[in-house]
Write an enzyme that holds these catalytic residues in place. Structure first.
Site, short mmCIF file in Angstrom:
data_model
loop_
_atom_site.label_atom_id
_atom_site.label_comp_id
_atom_site.label_asym_id
_atom_site.label_seq_id
_atom_site.Cartn_x
_atom_site.Cartn_y
_atom_site.Cartn_z
N ARG A 13 0.85 -1.20 0.00
CA ARG A 13 0.00 0.00 0.00
C ARG A 13 0.88 1.24 0.00
NH1 ARG A 13 -2.51 0.39 5.01
NH2 ARG A 13 -1.53 -1.40 6.02
N TYR A 158 6.05 7.14 17.97
CA TYR A 158 6.30 7.22 16.52
C TYR A 158 7.47 8.16 16.24
CZ TYR A 158 5.52 8.05 11.53
OH TYR A 158 5.69 8.16 10.17
N1 LIG Z 1 1.71 8.72 5.06
C1 LIG Z 1 2.40 9.67 5.65
O1 LIG Z 1 1.93 10.82 5.84
C2 LIG Z 1 3.84 9.41 6.09
C3 LIG Z 1 4.60 10.51 6.49
C4 LIG Z 1 5.91 10.30 6.90
C5 LIG Z 1 6.44 9.02 6.92
N2 LIG Z 1 5.67 7.96 6.55
C6 LIG Z 1 6.28 6.63 6.60
O2 LIG Z 1 6.21 6.03 5.32
C7 LIG Z 1 6.11 4.61 5.47
C8 LIG Z 1 4.91 4.12 4.66
O3 LIG Z 1 3.76 4.81 5.12
P1 LIG Z 1 2.36 4.71 4.37
O4 LIG Z 1 1.63 5.96 4.70
O5 LIG Z 1 2.53 4.28 2.98
O6 LIG Z 1 1.70 3.54 5.25
P2 LIG Z 1 0.43 2.60 5.00
O7 LIG Z 1 -0.33 3.00 3.79
O8 LIG Z 1 -0.27 2.55 6.32
O9 LIG Z 1 1.15 1.19 4.74
C9 LIG Z 1 1.97 0.64 5.72
C10 LIG Z 1 2.72 -0.53 5.15
O10 LIG Z 1 3.57 -1.08 6.19
C11 LIG Z 1 3.24 -2.44 6.40
N3 LIG Z 1 3.37 -2.78 7.81
C12 LIG Z 1 2.88 -2.08 8.88
N4 LIG Z 1 3.17 -2.73 10.03
C13 LIG Z 1 3.87 -3.85 9.67
C14 LIG Z 1 4.44 -4.92 10.40
N5 LIG Z 1 4.37 -5.02 11.74
N6 LIG Z 1 5.07 -5.89 9.71
C15 LIG Z 1 5.15 -5.82 8.36
N7 LIG Z 1 4.63 -4.85 7.62
C16 LIG Z 1 3.99 -3.86 8.27
C17 LIG Z 1 1.82 -2.60 5.88
O11 LIG Z 1 1.62 -3.94 5.50
P3 LIG Z 1 0.11 -4.57 5.38
O12 LIG Z 1 -0.61 -3.78 4.31
O13 LIG Z 1 0.31 -5.97 4.95
O14 LIG Z 1 -0.51 -4.39 6.73
C18 LIG Z 1 1.81 -1.64 4.70
O15 LIG Z 1 2.35 -2.23 3.56
C19 LIG Z 1 5.99 4.34 6.97
O16 LIG Z 1 7.24 3.99 7.48
C20 LIG Z 1 5.55 5.67 7.53
O17 LIG Z 1 5.92 5.86 8.87
C21 LIG Z 1 4.37 8.12 6.13
#
Ligand SMILES: NC(=O)c1ccc[n+]([C@@H]2O[C@H](COP(=O)([O-])OP(=O)(O)OC[C@H]3O[C@@H](n4cnc5c(N)ncnc54)[C@H](OP(=O)(O)O)[C@@H]3O)[C@@H](O)[C@H]2O)c1
Length: 253
Positions: A13, A158
């Site tokens: 995702r 976080y």
């Molecule tokens: N979105 C934002 O605003 C933002 C901002 C700054 C940084 N980030 C960072 O960017 C990264 C991706 O974020 P996103 O927004 O794309 O997140 P997201 O849409 O919530 O997707 C999270 C992903 O991480 C996987 N995941 C979560 N917990 C896990 C675990 N315990 N073991 C294995 N896989 C796990 C999920 O797998 P499943 O789908 O299989 O559950 C999913 O593929 C993260 O590190 C987040 O902290 C995001």
């Protein structure tokens, strides 16, 4: 066009999905890692351009499962050239854990959950992946967060997990350079993904967009483009860097 073996954690995702697409579009073979989203991972596998992509699964809070997953990705792809530590959790956005208003037991549970995924999990994936890169060199890119610098008063675990990830990346950039392995980090601000969907609705969403003078949040593809470059052969001299990707919403000195 390149033909490298790339492992992207949390590629089912959001940002990870866009990162997987960017590498596949550049000619690389991608191991799409997920935890629970098997259908989304298989759907992405079917859409990626090129051949040789695979799906691997592990809960990053389980060190044994992590090792099996990384070794499996390397086996299926014929080694590992690039690791993108993207998988992460914000914790429960609707149920934050500010220091006042959270019981001591709950506080500990939240810290365990978030750090085990975002920091220890990423560290364990990195240890396992580095074994495969030791002889051939490689690229590691960590996905951190603006919150490491700006603070996360409602979700302190976080913020701390991402500050720890920054430090991990800097330590390993030094330790792994002699092996031809670079380690770089991106620190995105708000990005439109599942992690943020609810918060970007309504008045709160308008306030979040207004944090940037561009009056919007980032798109996963914008983060993926930077990750792709940091993993390129041209980016060796960027090892150890932390790149802010937040639309000037937070300027650190
Ligand atoms: N979105 C934002 O605003 C933002 C901002 C700054 C940084 N980030 C960072 O960017 C990264 C991706 O974020 P996103 O927004 O794309 O997140 P997201 O849409 O919530 O997707 C999270 C992903 O991480 C996987 N995941 C979560 N917990 C896990 C675990 N315990 N073991 C294995 N896989 C796990 C999920 O797998 P499943 O789908 O299989 O559950 C999913 O593929 C993260 O590190 C987040 O902290 C995001």
């Amino acid at each position: 066009m390149t033909d490298r073996a790339v492992l992207v954690t949390g590629a089912s995702r959001g940002i990870g999905r866009a990162v997987a697409k960017a590498f596949a579009a550049g000619g690389d073979r991608v191991a799409i890692h997920h935890r629970d989203s098997a259908d989304a991972a298989e759907e992405l596998l079917a859409q990626l351009p090129g051949t040789g992509h695979v799906v691997v699964r592990a809960d990053l809070t389980d060190p044994d499962a992590v090792r099996v997953m990384v070794d499996r990705a390397a086996e299926l792809l014929g080694g590992l050239d690039v690791l993108v530590n993207n998988a992460g959790t914000y914790g429960d956005r609707d149920d934050p854990h500010p220091i006042f208003g959270t019981s001591y037991e709950e506080w500990q549970q939240r810290w365990r959950q978030v750090l085990e995924t975002n920091l220890t999990g990423a560290g364990n994936v990195t240890w396992c992946a580095a074994q495969h890169m030791r002889e051939r060199g490689g690229r590691i890119v960590n996905v951190s967060s603006r919150g490491a610098f700006r603070g996360e008063p409602e979700q302190p675990a976080y913020g701390a997990s991402k500050a720890g990830l920054n430090a991990l990346g800097q330590s390993l950039a030094v330790a792994l350079a002699p092996f031809g392995i670079t380690v770089a980090t991106v620190a995105p601000g708000f990005v439109a993904t599942d992690m943020t969907t609810e918060h970007l609705r309504g008045e709160r969403g308008a306030a979040i967009r207004a944090q940037s003078p561009f009056d919007r949040v980032g798109q996963p593809e914008e983060i993926a483009a930077a990750v792709h470059w940091l993993a390129s052969p041209q980016a060796e001299w960027a090892s150890g860097t932390i790149v802010d990707l937040n639309g000037a919403s937070y300027l650190r000195s």
